[in-house]
Design a protein around this motif. Structure first.
Motif, short mmCIF file in Angstrom:
data_model
loop_
_atom_site.label_atom_id
_atom_site.label_comp_id
_atom_site.label_asym_id
_atom_site.label_seq_id
_atom_site.Cartn_x
_atom_site.Cartn_y
_atom_site.Cartn_z
N ALA A 214 24.70 7.66 -19.71
CA ALA A 214 25.80 7.42 -20.64
C ALA A 214 25.45 6.42 -21.73
O ALA A 214 25.99 6.49 -22.85
CB ALA A 214 27.03 6.95 -19.86
N ARG A 215 24.55 5.51 -21.47
CA ARG A 215 24.20 4.49 -22.47
C ARG A 215 23.02 4.88 -23.34
O ARG A 215 22.65 4.15 -24.26
CB ARG A 215 23.91 3.16 -21.79
CG ARG A 215 22.75 3.19 -20.81
CD ARG A 215 22.51 1.83 -20.19
NE ARG A 215 21.49 1.86 -19.15
CZ ARG A 215 20.19 1.83 -19.37
NH1 ARG A 215 19.73 1.79 -20.61
NH2 ARG A 215 19.34 1.86 -18.35
N GLN A 244 21.82 18.89 -30.54
CA GLN A 244 23.18 18.99 -30.04
C GLN A 244 23.81 17.59 -30.10
O GLN A 244 23.85 16.85 -29.12
CB GLN A 244 23.19 19.52 -28.60
CG GLN A 244 22.51 20.86 -28.40
CD GLN A 244 23.32 21.98 -29.01
OE1 GLN A 244 24.53 21.88 -29.17
NE2 GLN A 244 22.65 23.07 -29.37
N PRO A 245 24.31 17.19 -31.27
CA PRO A 245 24.85 15.83 -31.39
C PRO A 245 26.25 15.72 -30.80
O PRO A 245 27.02 16.68 -30.80
CB PRO A 245 24.86 15.61 -32.91
CG PRO A 245 25.03 16.97 -33.49
CD PRO A 245 24.33 17.92 -32.56
N THR A 246 26.56 14.56 -30.29
CA THR A 246 27.91 14.23 -29.81
C THR A 246 28.38 12.99 -30.57
O THR A 246 27.75 12.54 -31.54
CB THR A 246 27.91 13.99 -28.31
OG1 THR A 246 27.03 12.90 -28.00
CG2 THR A 246 27.44 15.23 -27.56
N SER A 247 29.47 12.43 -30.11
CA SER A 247 30.03 11.28 -30.83
C SER A 247 29.10 10.07 -30.79
O SER A 247 28.90 9.39 -31.78
CB SER A 247 31.39 10.92 -30.24
OG SER A 247 31.26 10.64 -28.85
#
Length: 289
Positions: A214-215, A244-247
């Protein structure tokens, strides 16, 4: 002839026996006496000669046969029994008076057991997880079977990719493996689900608890199993390739390291999948006025 000369000469005794047998057969043939009778009809044989009865013997034989048939009719004539209601008790009925009566056995209808639904075979894969830095994590797919498959050649190729993407790396990266399924069908672990959804949950729990997924801001996924079970097991590899980008995170998916080593032509596609990371990892520079 030469063949007859090779026959051994017969002695005087053998010659006399042969002459006597020939004479006896001649006498029997002249009298019409057959010296043997076959038990069954021989193949391709002449029909047997009928036996000639003497009239007196035939008459005596017919009388004996008639007397025998009359005696058989007398013995087989039914005897009339007196009409009475008495019937002898059978031994089984006598024993049944002293035996306790057993309850009749009621046949129970046996319902067949429901057929167990055959589960789809679970995916089998091996993932090598490498912590490149505090911000970058690499998940590479390796063949399921074998030991020490991540060789120094894989490590050198990965170092070249990290250097080309201008990503910082630790001096001694930590490498660990994740193998699925977690059990071979024995023990308590065999009761767990082994489908693709359970595999994706297990991979995400492992990466978050052991490697802090997550980090991490940049995650490189090499291979189909790494892409599907980290991002989405419902999608295929072609749908997940590329950036595949996320926030707050960026996942980059491309071919496995094994495929890049076996098929060098795939390196062009791999670079097209990973090159967009350069715009995210490098700060934008302003041109001088």
């Amino acid at each position: 002839m030469q063949g007859e000369n090779n026959l051994p000469p017969q002695s005087a005794g053998q010659q006399r026996i042969a002459n006597g047998e020939n004479l006896r057969q001649g006498y029997l043939k002249a009298m019409g006496i057959q010296t043997w009778f076959p038990r069954c009809q021989l193949a391709n044989a002449r029909p047997p000669r009928p036996f000639d009865w003497i009239s007196e013997d035939a008459k005596a034989f017919a009388e004996v046969q008639n007397e025998t048939r009359a005696a058989d009719r007398l013995t087989t004539q039914p005897q009339h029994q007196p009409t009475t209601g008495y019937a002898p008790t059978k031994p089984a009925d006598i024993l049944g008076q002293f035996m306790p009566t057993s309850t009749p056995v009621v046949e129970q209808s046996v319902t067949p057991e429901p057929i167990k639904q055959q589960l789809a075979p679970s995916s089998r894969f091996r993932l090598v997880v490498i912590s490149v830095s505090d911000d970058c994590l690499v998940v590479a797919e390796m063949p399921h079977c074998g030991l020490n498959q991540f060789s120094r050649y894989h490590q050198k190729m990965l170092d070249d990719i990290i250097r080309a993407l201008k990503l910082s790396s630790n001096s001694a990266p930590v490498m660990r493996e994740f193998v699925w399924p977690m059990t071979d069908g024995r023990g308590l672990l065999s009761l767990l689900e082994q489908d693709d959804g359970a595999a994706a949950d297990a991979v995400n729990v492992y990466l978050n608890t052991q490697h802090g997924l997550a980090r991490r801001t940049t995650i490189l996924l090499f291979g189909q199993a790494a892409a599907r079970f980290v991002l989405d097991p419902q999608k295929n590899f072609d749908q997940l390739r590329g950036l595949q980008p996320t926030s707050s995170q960026c996942f980059a998916v491309t071919h496995s390291l094994n495929e890049l080593m076996k098929q060098p032509a795939l390196k062009r596609e791999a670079w097209q999948d990973l090159a967009p990371l350069l715009t995210r990892t490098q700060p934008a520079t302003t041109s001088p006025a």
